[in-house]
Every structure is written in C-alpha cells, then in structure tokens.
Design a protein around this motif. Structure first.
Motif, PDB file in Angstrom:
ATOM      1  N   ALA A 163       0.845  -1.217   0.000  1.00 54.44           N
ATOM      2  CA  ALA A 163       0.000   0.000   0.000  1.00 54.44           C
ATOM      3  C   ALA A 163       0.870   1.254   0.000  1.00 54.44           C
ATOM      4  CB  ALA A 163      -0.914  -0.003   1.222  1.00 54.44           C
ATOM      5  N   ILE A 164       2.145   1.092   0.310  1.00 54.14           N
ATOM      6  CA  ILE A 164       3.074   2.234   0.308  1.00 54.14           C
ATOM      7  C   ILE A 164       3.894   2.177  -0.983  1.00 54.14           C
ATOM      8  CG2 ILE A 164       5.017   3.319   1.510  1.00 54.14           C
ATOM      9  CD1 ILE A 164       2.353   3.475   3.069  1.00 54.14           C
ATOM     10  N   ALA A 165       3.715   3.211  -1.809  1.00 53.26           N
ATOM     11  CA  ALA A 165       4.395   3.219  -3.111  1.00 53.26           C
ATOM     12  C   ALA A 165       5.903   3.149  -2.929  1.00 53.26           C
ATOM     13  CB  ALA A 165       4.008   4.489  -3.864  1.00 53.26           C
ATOM     14  N   GLY A 166       6.549   2.371  -3.761  1.00 52.29           N
ATOM     15  CA  GLY A 166       8.013   2.312  -3.736  1.00 52.29           C
ATOM     16  C   GLY A 166       8.572   1.230  -2.830  1.00 52.29           C
ATOM     17  N   VAL A 167       7.690   0.486  -2.194  1.00 46.29           N
ATOM     18  CA  VAL A 167       8.192  -0.582  -1.312  1.00 46.29           C
ATOM     19  C   VAL A 167       7.711  -1.933  -1.830  1.00 46.29           C
ATOM     20  CG1 VAL A 167       8.378  -1.428   1.064  1.00 46.29           C
ATOM     21  CG2 VAL A 167       8.027   1.004   0.645  1.00 46.29           C
ATOM     22  N   SER A 168       8.618  -2.877  -1.935  1.00 40.79           N
ATOM     23  CA  SER A 168       8.210  -4.206  -2.398  1.00 40.79           C
ATOM     24  C   SER A 168       8.210  -5.194  -1.238  1.00 40.79           C
ATOM     25  CB  SER A 168       9.143  -4.697  -3.508  1.00 40.79           C
ATOM     26  OG  SER A 168      10.431  -4.853  -2.996  1.00 40.79           O
ATOM     27  N   ALA A 169       7.352  -6.198  -1.376  1.00 36.37           N
ATOM     28  CA  ALA A 169       7.239  -7.235  -0.336  1.00 36.37           C
ATOM     29  C   ALA A 169       7.762  -8.544  -0.900  1.00 36.37           C
ATOM     30  CB  ALA A 169       5.776  -7.387   0.063  1.00 36.37           C
ATOM     31  N   GLU A 170       8.675  -9.180  -0.185  1.00 35.11           N
ATOM     32  CA  GLU A 170       9.144 -10.503  -0.621  1.00 35.11           C
ATOM     33  C   GLU A 170       8.696 -11.550   0.397  1.00 35.11           C
ATOM     34  OE1 GLU A 170      13.195 -13.037  -1.408  1.00 35.11           O
ATOM     35  OE2 GLU A 170      13.364 -10.863  -1.435  1.00 35.11           O
ATOM     36  N   VAL A 171       7.813 -12.432  -0.046  1.00 34.89           N
ATOM     37  CA  VAL A 171       7.317 -13.473   0.864  1.00 34.89           C
ATOM     38  C   VAL A 171       8.292 -14.637   0.863  1.00 34.89           C
ATOM     39  CG1 VAL A 171       5.455 -15.130   1.259  1.00 34.89           C
ATOM     40  CG2 VAL A 171       4.916 -12.804   0.535  1.00 34.89           C
ATOM     41  N   ILE A 172       8.873 -14.908   2.014  1.00 37.87           N
ATOM     42  CA  ILE A 172       9.836 -16.014   2.083  1.00 37.87           C
ATOM     43  C   ILE A 172       9.129 -17.308   2.454  1.00 37.87           C
ATOM     44  CG2 ILE A 172      11.986 -16.797   3.119  1.00 37.87           C
ATOM     45  CD1 ILE A 172      12.774 -13.996   3.423  1.00 37.87           C
ATOM     46  N   GLY A 173       8.066 -17.210   3.270  1.00 40.88           N
ATOM     47  CA  GLY A 173       7.312 -18.414   3.616  1.00 40.88           C
ATOM     48  C   GLY A 173       7.496 -18.780   5.066  1.00 40.88           C
ATOM     49  N   VAL A 174       7.578 -20.070   5.334  1.00 41.88           N
ATOM     50  CA  VAL A 174       7.623 -20.540   6.720  1.00 41.88           C
ATOM     51  C   VAL A 174       9.073 -20.548   7.225  1.00 41.88           C
ATOM     52  CG1 VAL A 174       7.132 -22.502   8.227  1.00 41.88           C
ATOM     53  CG2 VAL A 174       5.527 -21.901   6.408  1.00 41.88           C
ATOM     54  N   LEU A 175       9.299 -19.806   8.309  1.00 39.37           N
ATOM     55  CA  LEU A 175      10.640 -19.698   8.910  1.00 39.37           C
ATOM     56  C   LEU A 175      10.492 -19.633  10.419  1.00 39.37           C
ATOM     57  CD1 LEU A 175      12.427 -16.811   6.902  1.00 39.37           C
ATOM     58  CD2 LEU A 175      12.834 -19.256   6.640  1.00 39.37           C
ATOM     59  N   THR A 176      11.603 -19.809  11.131  1.00 37.09           N
ATOM     60  CA  THR A 176      11.606 -19.464  12.558  1.00 37.09           C
ATOM     61  C   THR A 176      11.794 -17.945  12.646  1.00 37.09           C
ATOM     62  OG1 THR A 176      13.998 -19.540  12.923  1.00 37.09           O
ATOM     63  CG2 THR A 176      12.814 -21.644  13.057  1.00 37.09           C
ATOM     64  N   THR A 177      11.424 -17.365  13.788  1.00 38.36           N
ATOM     65  CA  THR A 177      11.632 -15.918  13.964  1.00 38.36           C
ATOM     66  C   THR A 177      13.126 -15.562  13.848  1.00 38.36           C
ATOM     67  OG1 THR A 177       9.647 -15.667  15.286  1.00 38.36           O
ATOM     68  CG2 THR A 177      11.339 -13.997  15.584  1.00 38.36           C
ATOM     69  N   PRO A 178      14.029 -16.299  14.533  1.00 38.88           N
ATOM     70  CA  PRO A 178      15.447 -15.946  14.402  1.00 38.88           C
ATOM     71  C   PRO A 178      15.965 -16.045  12.967  1.00 38.88           C
ATOM     72  CG  PRO A 178      15.111 -17.377  16.293  1.00 38.88           C
ATOM     73  CD  PRO A 178      13.819 -17.358  15.541  1.00 38.88           C
ATOM     74  N   GLN A 179      15.437 -16.981  12.187  1.00 38.89           N
ATOM     75  CA  GLN A 179      15.883 -17.064  10.790  1.00 38.89           C
ATOM     76  C   GLN A 179      15.534 -15.782  10.043  1.00 38.89           C
ATOM     77  OE1 GLN A 179      13.993 -20.812   9.555  1.00 38.89           O
ATOM     78  NE2 GLN A 179      16.034 -21.636   9.169  1.00 38.89           N
ATOM     79  N   LEU A 180      14.327 -15.277  10.257  1.00 42.22           N
ATOM     80  CA  LEU A 180      13.942 -14.054   9.554  1.00 42.22           C
ATOM     81  C   LEU A 180      14.834 -12.885   9.993  1.00 42.22           C
ATOM     82  CD1 LEU A 180      12.064 -12.592   7.544  1.00 42.22           C
ATOM     83  CD2 LEU A 180      10.750 -11.873   9.519  1.00 42.22           C
ATOM     84  N   HIS A 181      15.076 -12.775  11.306  1.00 36.92           N
ATOM     85  CA  HIS A 181      15.928 -11.684  11.805  1.00 36.92           C
ATOM     86  C   HIS A 181      17.321 -11.778  11.163  1.00 36.92           C
ATOM     87  CE1 HIS A 181      13.610  -9.784  15.215  1.00 36.92           C
ATOM     88  NE2 HIS A 181      12.847 -10.817  14.911  1.00 36.92           N
ATOM     89  N   TRP A 182      17.831 -12.989  11.090  1.00 36.97           N
ATOM     90  CA  TRP A 182      19.165 -13.199  10.509  1.00 36.97           C
ATOM     91  C   TRP A 182      19.175 -12.817   9.030  1.00 36.97           C
ATOM     92  CZ3 TRP A 182      21.079 -16.130   6.526  1.00 36.97           C
ATOM     93  CH2 TRP A 182      22.476 -16.271   6.479  1.00 36.97           C
ATOM     94  N   MET A 183      18.128 -13.200   8.308  1.00 39.72           N
ATOM     95  CA  MET A 183      18.082 -12.897   6.864  1.00 39.72           C
ATOM     96  C   MET A 183      18.026 -11.399   6.604  1.00 39.72           C
ATOM     97  SD  MET A 183      15.603 -15.756   5.237  1.00 39.72           S
ATOM     98  CE  MET A 183      16.042 -17.474   5.345  1.00 39.72           C
TER      99      MET A 183
END
Ligand SMILES: CC(=O)N[C@H]1[C@@H](OP(=O)(O)O)O[C@H](CO)[C@@H](O)[C@@H]1O
Length: 443
Positions: free
Chosen positions: A151-171
């Motif tokens: 909804a915010i112009a200029g920002v893209s969303a990349e769906v990675i899928g199922v992860l642990t919370t620490p994995q997302l923070h690390w990525m």
C-alpha cells in the motif's frame, strides 16, 4: 516523494478494524486471536514499509504468536540489523493499528512521516521480507501484511514463507550487509560454527553420533522441528532425535514446548520414558526463539522419574562460567584483554540465586532490565562480550564486532594458552546468529 493517499485508503478499506477492541503493542509486537488480526497485520505491513523507507534498508515482518496457543497469532517487525523494531516507532504502530477512521489512517501516517522525515532519507526502493510460522491463520495474515507493505508506493514485499523468527531476523541482517542471506546460508553458518565450536574443540566428543550423545528435541509441534531437520542434513556427525514435529497430530504448543516445560515443570508429551533416562533433551517454543534443556532422573515417587530443568538462568550461568574461565586465562597473558568488558543481562524474574552466584562467585557484572528481548539485547550489546537470557529461554551470546575483529587478528603466538583464544573465537562463530535462537543453543 509524498504519500499516495488514495492508494493507501483503497488498500486499507479491504481490512476494516474490528469494533470495540484495543490492540496493544506488547513486548514483541501485536498478539491476539488469529481471526481478528487481519487489520492489525495489514497496518503492521504499512509500518514495516515506512521503516524501510526511513532507514533505506530491508526490514522484516514475522507472523507468529510464539509460545501462545495455536488459534492465536501475532506480528513482529525486525529492524535492519536484525533487532526488534526501534522502540521509538512502537507508539506510532499502536496508534495506527487502532485508528478506526480511514481518512484518519492517512493522517496518522502523514503526521508521523512529517515528524520523522520518513521520505527525506529514503530512495524509492524499500523492501520488506515476510515470513510466518506454522499456524493455520498464518497464510491469510501473511497476505494481509503483504498488502499493507504494497500500500506504500516504492516498497516491495518478498514473501519467504515458513521460517523461525530468528531465521527471519538473521536474513534481514544478512541482506542489509550484502552477504548470503538464504536459508541455506543460515544453516551453513550455524553448521560451520557448530563444527568449529563443538566438534573440533572437544576431541573426545568427535564421534557425536554415538547413541549416548544423542540430543532429544521437543519441537513444540512447530516450525523449529521442521527447520531442525534442514540443519541436521548439513551438520555432520550429529544425531538429533526430534519429537513433537507436528506431523503426528500433535498441536502447536499444547502440552509441549519450552513454555510448557519451564512453567509447568513437566515433561512434554512423548518425553519422560524410562528409555530417555539421563539423556539431554531440549524444548523449543512455537517460533524457535526460546530453548530450555532438561533431563530425567530416577526418583522415589510413583512416577519413578523426575524432570531436571535447565532454564534460561542455568544456561546463562553455564555459559558465563565457560567464557569467564577462558577470558581470565587470556587476560593473564595479553595486556589489552584486561580492558575487555564482559557482562550478563537478566530480568527481574531471574532466579535470585543465579544472580548472586554470577556476581559473588564468578565476579561477573550483572545488569537487570525489564522483560522483553529488545531490552536485554540492547544492554548486552554494550559489552565486548555480553550474554543475556530470560528464565523462559530467550537469549544468546553477543560479541562486539570491533572486539571480535581484534581478537581474530591477534596472532596465536602472542598466547601461551592458544586454546583460550581459539575457544573464544569458536564460541563467537557459533553465536554469530545475533538474535535469540533455539537452533544455535541446541547442544
Ligand atoms: C522477542 C520477545 O521480546 N519476546 C517476549 C515474549 O515472548 P515470546 O516467546 O516472543 O512470546 O514475551 C515474553 C513474556 O511473556 C518475554 O519474556 C519475551 O521476551
């Protein structure tokens, strides 16, 4: 660049606020029954998108309710360096989440942007990485978050899928540092840290595959169990026996998981058998950012078996003893190491005996903070070596980058007991993940 108000209103109209409910930004984001969170999660997507533009970096958004029951869900936002969302943004996130009038939603966003110069810092290319745990409402809520980001112009969303919370923070952190940020990169980093720290360092335990070395893991019927099998595939010589994987009808966090074991002092489902006696066991929570260890001992009562728990206080104490020992050895040899500061961080809920032991017997500096990883992590990061743990099993070891760089550059010849130096470097390579994670503590 200004805000595209009509784009925002159009997208937001698809996610009406449920009447009569106030959503609070808790210790780690919003939490509620998964069925009423669409609007809040959509708006958290907006917050993440603006944060990305404001920092000029990639941001993370995780859909999870962690240790809470399966019908709950929630949303956490990860900052560019993998930390929790800056606390300065929490009031904004909360007022946006609770604004019932659509026109006012735009106003709340515009006011905040103006105050914080969101678009002054930005290029027109924000990015948000989105992930979720295994809850049934996760897919739907992830989509709501994606629409919020977009909804915010200029920002893209990349769906990675199922992860642990620490994995997302690390990525998120790895992406912003321009290094390999895939799930495979994550496993490789833990795997090489594990090899350097555990396999090479303790020669007599090289054959970790022997049955007596088996670690039995309670996966809480959640994402941690799933990801552990990915990790196991690339760690040589280690046999983990993972139970409560969620594949045999078990329910997420129900009679299983770190929170259950730590609070109830009971074996999780499928544990406590006579055949497990004395074996080391570990319990994750639903998004694998907590861990507690336990083992069983023979007892005189009717059950015949007693649970012995190693909660966050005990894990922290063992780590502190280990690091302090090696640090003291090195300090006696190398002058500049005497100025290295080492401290531990606990909350007021920590067992007072552990705090007393750390201070009085070990001589380590102990700081207490309010509950919540954001508080503990921030404090621990101020030390050259900082350890933090909550009793419930959130925690890690942090090495300040400048200190670590000097340590690794120091020639081994400067040390009589070269082993101490190697040990510290190796520990840091195991804990290089930076955020509270059950997977690295699984030893
Ligand atoms: C990332 C974070 O801050 N998590 C919080 C949060 O735990 P979760 O496992 O994320 O539900 O609530 C706990 C208190 O209930 C607090 O101890 C902990 O620090």
């Amino acid at each position: 660049m200004g805000l595209d108000a009509s784009r925002l209103i159009k997208a937001a109209s698809g996610f009406p606020l449920p009447p009569g409910i106030h959503f609070s930004y808790g210790t780690a984001g919003f939490r509620a029954d998964g069925s009423i969170l669409d609007c809040v999660v959509f708006r958290a997507g907006i917050v993440a998108a603006l944060r990305s533009l404001n920092t000029g970096s990639t941001i993370g958004l995780m859909i999870t309710a962690s240790h809470n029951p399966i019908q709950d869900n929630g949303v956490k936002i990860a900052d560019p360096n993998g930390d929790m969302l800056s606390q300065e943004w929490e009031p904004f996130a909360e007022s946006l989440a609770n604004e019932s009038n659509l026109e006012n939603v735009v106003q709340v966003v515009e006011d905040f942007m103006q105050k914080n110069g969101v678009f002054k810092v930005s290029a027109s290319s924000g990015k948000v990485l989105l992930a979720r745990d295994t809850r049934p409402s996760g897919g739907r809520l992830l989509d709501a978050a994606k629409q919020g980001v977009e909804a915010i112009a200029g920002v893209s969303a990349e769906v990675i899928g199922v992860l642990t919370t620490p994995q997302l923070h690390w990525m998120v952190r790895a992406t912003n540092r321009g290094v390999g940020a895939s799930e495979h990169d994550y496993y490789s980093q833990i795997s090489s840290g594990f090899k350097r720290c555990i396999v090479d360092m303790i020669p007599m335990r090289k054959n970790l595959a022997s049955p007596s070395e088996l670690v039995i893991v309670d996966g809480a019927n959640g994402v941690g169990a799933m990801k552990l099998s990915g990790l196991q595939a690339i760690i040589p010589n280690v046999q983990l026996n993972v139970r409560n994987c969620g594949s045999e009808g078990g329910i997420l966090n129900e009679l299983v998981g770190a929170d259950y074991v730590q609070k109830e002092r009971k074996f999780p489902q499928n544990f406590g058998h006579a055949s497990d006696l004395t074996k080391m066991c570990a319990s994750f929570d639903g998004d694998a950012d907590r861990i507690v260890f336990f083992y069983s001992q023979k007892s005189e009562d009717a059950e015949g078996i007693t649970l012995r728990l190693l909660d966050g206080d005990k894990i922290l104490t063992l780590l502190a003893i280990f690091i302090q020992k090696h640090l003291q050895e090195l300090r006696s040899e190398v002058h500049w190491l005497s100025s290295v500061n080492f401290g531990v961080v606990q909350t007021a809920y920590a067992n007072g005996a552990s705090t007393k032991f750390l201070k009085e017997n070990l001589g380590v500096e102990v700081v207490l903070t309010p509950t919540g990883v954001k508080h503990l992590h921030h404090k621990a990061a101020q030390y050259d070596i900082g350890i933090y743990f909550e009793a419930n099993g959130h925690g890690t070891v942090l090495f300040k980058e400048e200190f670590f760089a000097v340590l690794t550059k120091t020639a081994p010849s400067e040390f009589r007991t070269e082993g101490g130096l190697r040990t510290l470097c190796r520990i840091s390579s195991l804990y290089c993940i930076q955020s509270s994670t059950a997977l690295t503590s699984n030893k």
